[in-house]
Design an enzyme around this catalytic site. Sequence first.
Site, PDB file in Angstrom:
ATOM      1  N   LYS A 203       0.907  -1.092   0.008  1.00 43.05           N
ATOM      2  CA  LYS A 203      -0.021   0.229  -0.027  1.00 43.05           C
ATOM      3  C   LYS A 203       1.094   1.150   0.140  1.00 43.05           C
ATOM      4  O   LYS A 203       0.706   2.421  -0.811  1.00 43.05           O
ATOM      5  CB  LYS A 203      -0.876   0.094   1.360  1.00 43.05           C
ATOM      6  CG  LYS A 203      -2.179   1.033   0.957  1.00 43.05           C
ATOM      7  CD  LYS A 203      -3.078   1.293   2.318  1.00 43.05           C
ATOM      8  CE  LYS A 203      -3.896   2.340   2.270  1.00 43.05           C
ATOM      9  NZ  LYS A 203      -4.550   2.440   3.530  1.00 43.05           N
ATOM     10  N   GLU A 209      10.958  -4.447   3.544  1.00 38.10           N
ATOM     11  CA  GLU A 209      11.135  -6.047   3.248  1.00 38.10           C
ATOM     12  C   GLU A 209      10.382  -6.199   1.791  1.00 38.10           C
ATOM     13  O   GLU A 209      11.220  -6.745   0.935  1.00 38.10           O
ATOM     14  CB  GLU A 209      10.055  -6.743   3.962  1.00 38.10           C
ATOM     15  CG  GLU A 209      10.648  -6.867   5.389  1.00 38.10           C
ATOM     16  CD  GLU A 209       9.785  -5.825   6.446  1.00 38.10           C
ATOM     17  OE1 GLU A 209       9.474  -4.806   5.940  1.00 38.10           O
ATOM     18  OE2 GLU A 209       9.593  -6.068   7.707  1.00 38.10           O
ATOM     19  N   GLY A 263      -4.683  -2.136   4.910  1.00 38.91           N
ATOM     20  CA  GLY A 263      -3.570  -3.112   4.373  1.00 38.91           C
ATOM     21  C   GLY A 263      -4.016  -4.485   4.796  1.00 38.91           C
ATOM     22  O   GLY A 263      -4.062  -5.228   3.955  1.00 38.91           O
ATOM     23  N   ARG A 264      -4.393  -4.415   6.144  1.00 39.13           N
ATOM     24  CA  ARG A 264      -4.875  -5.925   6.556  1.00 39.13           C
ATOM     25  C   ARG A 264      -6.189  -6.278   6.216  1.00 39.13           C
ATOM     26  O   ARG A 264      -6.550  -7.529   6.613  1.00 39.13           O
ATOM     27  CB  ARG A 264      -4.763  -6.051   8.062  1.00 39.13           C
ATOM     28  CG  ARG A 264      -5.600  -4.962   8.851  1.00 39.13           C
ATOM     29  CD  ARG A 264      -5.002  -5.114  10.426  1.00 39.13           C
ATOM     30  NE  ARG A 264      -5.575  -3.998  11.205  1.00 39.13           N
ATOM     31  CZ  ARG A 264      -5.168  -2.803  11.296  1.00 39.13           C
ATOM     32  NH1 ARG A 264      -3.747  -2.281  10.662  1.00 39.13           N
ATOM     33  NH2 ARG A 264      -5.480  -1.966  12.044  1.00 39.13           N
ATOM     34  N   GLU A 349      -3.208  -6.408  15.206  1.00 43.17           N
ATOM     35  CA  GLU A 349      -3.109  -5.037  14.871  1.00 43.17           C
ATOM     36  C   GLU A 349      -4.050  -4.100  14.902  1.00 43.17           C
ATOM     37  O   GLU A 349      -3.909  -2.865  14.949  1.00 43.17           O
ATOM     38  CB  GLU A 349      -2.385  -5.227  13.372  1.00 43.17           C
ATOM     39  CG  GLU A 349      -1.519  -4.157  12.647  1.00 43.17           C
ATOM     40  CD  GLU A 349      -0.969  -4.459  11.540  1.00 43.17           C
ATOM     41  OE1 GLU A 349       0.436  -4.528  11.633  1.00 43.17           O
ATOM     42  OE2 GLU A 349      -1.353  -4.109  10.522  1.00 43.17           O
ATOM     43  N   HIS A 380      -2.733 -32.749  18.843  1.00 44.73           N
ATOM     44  CA  HIS A 380      -1.333 -33.361  19.164  1.00 44.73           C
ATOM     45  C   HIS A 380      -0.141 -32.716  19.590  1.00 44.73           C
ATOM     46  O   HIS A 380       0.915 -32.925  19.611  1.00 44.73           O
ATOM     47  CB  HIS A 380      -1.056 -34.648  18.066  1.00 44.73           C
ATOM     48  CG  HIS A 380      -1.979 -35.502  17.708  1.00 44.73           C
ATOM     49  ND1 HIS A 380      -2.112 -36.763  18.400  1.00 44.73           N
ATOM     50  CD2 HIS A 380      -3.107 -35.572  16.894  1.00 44.73           C
ATOM     51  CE1 HIS A 380      -3.007 -37.269  18.090  1.00 44.73           C
ATOM     52  NE2 HIS A 380      -3.821 -36.616  17.057  1.00 44.73           N
ATOM     53  N   LYS A 489      10.146   0.296  13.089  1.00 44.42           N
ATOM     54  CA  LYS A 489      10.647   0.381  11.720  1.00 44.42           C
ATOM     55  C   LYS A 489      11.553   1.527  11.574  1.00 44.42           C
ATOM     56  O   LYS A 489      12.674   1.296  10.961  1.00 44.42           O
ATOM     57  CB  LYS A 489       9.422   0.705  10.828  1.00 44.42           C
ATOM     58  CG  LYS A 489       8.497  -0.376  10.505  1.00 44.42           C
ATOM     59  CD  LYS A 489       7.445   0.150   9.552  1.00 44.42           C
ATOM     60  CE  LYS A 489       6.322  -0.793   9.291  1.00 44.42           C
ATOM     61  NZ  LYS A 489       5.244  -0.349   8.781  1.00 44.42           N
TER      62      LYS A 489
HETATM   63  O1  F6P Z   1       3.822  -3.601   9.615  1.00 49.89           O
HETATM   64  C1  F6P Z   1       2.552  -2.806   9.530  1.00 49.89           C
HETATM   65  C2  F6P Z   1       1.982  -2.719   8.208  1.00 49.89           C
HETATM   66  O2  F6P Z   1       1.815  -1.411   7.945  1.00 49.89           O
HETATM   67  C3  F6P Z   1       0.465  -3.540   7.944  1.00 49.89           C
HETATM   68  O3  F6P Z   1      -0.498  -2.852   8.384  1.00 49.89           O
HETATM   69  C4  F6P Z   1       0.662  -3.607   6.504  1.00 49.89           C
HETATM   70  O4  F6P Z   1      -0.247  -4.732   6.081  1.00 49.89           O
HETATM   71  C5  F6P Z   1       2.025  -3.831   6.421  1.00 49.89           C
HETATM   72  O5  F6P Z   1       2.851  -3.351   7.194  1.00 49.89           O
HETATM   73  C6  F6P Z   1       2.554  -3.756   4.834  1.00 49.89           C
HETATM   74  O6  F6P Z   1       2.330  -2.426   4.501  1.00 49.89           O
HETATM   75  P1  F6P Z   1       2.465  -2.075   2.829  1.00 49.89           P
HETATM   76  O7  F6P Z   1       1.359  -2.690   2.415  1.00 49.89           O
HETATM   77  O8  F6P Z   1       2.554  -0.686   2.906  1.00 49.89           O
HETATM   78  O9  F6P Z   1       3.766  -2.501   2.444  1.00 49.89           O
END
Ligand code: F6P
Length: 518
Positions: A203, A209, A263-264, A349, A380, A489
């Site tokens: 987003k 990452e 995002g989530r 979150e 198990h 971050k």
């Molecule tokens: O680390 C939190 C977060 O902002 C989440 O809410 C989100 O889903 C994820 O990082 C990834 O964010 P983006 O879609 O901006 O890469």
Amino acid sequence: MPLNKLDPSKLNSWKELGSRFKNENSITIEELMEEPNRLDNFSIEWEEFILDFSKNRISKGTLDQLVNLCNESKLKNNIESYFKGDIINETEKRSVLHTALRSQKHESNEISQIVNELREQIINTADKINSGDRVGYSGKKFTDVVNIGIGGSHLGQEMVVEALSFCSKGITPHFISNIDPDYTSQVLEKLDPETTLFIVVSKSFKTIETIENAKKSKEWFISESKGQNIRDHFIGISNNTSAAKEFGINKDSVFPIPEWVGGRFSLWGSAGLIIAISIGSENYRELLNGANSMDKHFRESDFENNMPVLLALISIWYNNFFKCETEAIIPYSEVLNKLPKYLQQASMESNGKSTDRNSEKVNYETGGIIWGASGTNAQHSFFQLLHQGTKLIPCDFIAFQKPHSKDLEQHKILIANCLAQTNALMSGQKKEGAHKYIEGNKPSNSLFINSLTPYNLGALIAMYENKIFTVGSILNIFSFDQWGVELGKSIAKGILNGDSDFLDISTKNLLTKYNQEK
Ligand code: F6P
């Protein structure tokens, strides 16, 4: 209207719940089963779902007070604000409209138009990829698609693609999320650049990452394809479309995520492209339809007959009055083994907050810890603690009445185990000696769904999303921001920039050791 501001612990229903807890907490679930009409009062059916919540430490009187809590906290108004697109994410000044992504028509024509355009764009792209109309640089049909994204740009997509793998249209999905060079290389090594499509989902298009993994994949593609253009092989999905284009993705392959999609909760829109490709556009539409139908159930049903609301109330009850810190999700379906992981982010979150909507520190419990694993595997591993440990852990058992497989005998064993566990948790075993004594009185919800279809999976996810909204609404927190994850971050950024002066002595020492080892 923004969400109302309140202190739930000052409401009459909350106080009444406190006294009920004192008076009733020694009553066992088995005794509560004797209440008149227990099953009628504590189970609901909706479409192909049956929710039996009778195995809970909740009397009918308590249930009535929990419903009262919804009324006193003005849940109905808040639900309306949520669906209409009012600015309910106040700290980021945004609407929260992932529900619009799965609707046919939103009350705002502008939103409807954006949603329909986005949906058609995603569906057309998925159709072209599946039919071979959109191909790689050499003209060959894509065989593999890699979703590069993390958190909300990964978890839901992977969970759905795996759960609905029986609908696969033949293209193999892969996911790169973590910034672990060993894993990224491992995924890339297996691929053929000629027939691989990468979807970079972020987003913000700033998440370290994702950006680093996207860069690495781009380099890999150029090198393995002997210098081919990435044009046909990279799609970008973002709210920051200019950054996606700057990365080198062709402008026709950049699809937006509107600001009002968290995002989530983004799998319902363009971020769900890998789902549409994997299961095909018809099944993808069904996924959205199921979620939309659950939204209608949530928005229109009385609280007494409302699955997401009831699940939220049960959760608040155990978390705040019994002080249960966690709740477990146990799907009796191996392909749903990633559901607990997905719900961890969606719920923790969202509702892992300790400042309320009045900007005050809360004096009650907010979101609990979500965890779990698929049954029977979970039996198990951690079920011993559920049965005989010192912690009270409410569980959601999810099962499908009809399997896809023709092996009904094996399915019978699966369901027998699911039922046996809910019964054992409730009834325990009183007659044996000390070590075999099982107290019982452990609560659970049982959700039976006719079969695992795209439609029912959409409804299941939407049920939990709406539960999360309800918990946040009643507990007076903002569920749609995530400021807590930003601090780490920025510290990582500082470390990467070589700035360690601000670190504590322990962290600084570990960093020095790491640097010496390199
Ligand atoms: O680390 C939190 C977060 O902002 C989440 O809410 C989100 O889903 C994820 O990082 C990834 O964010 P983006 O879609 O901006 O890469």
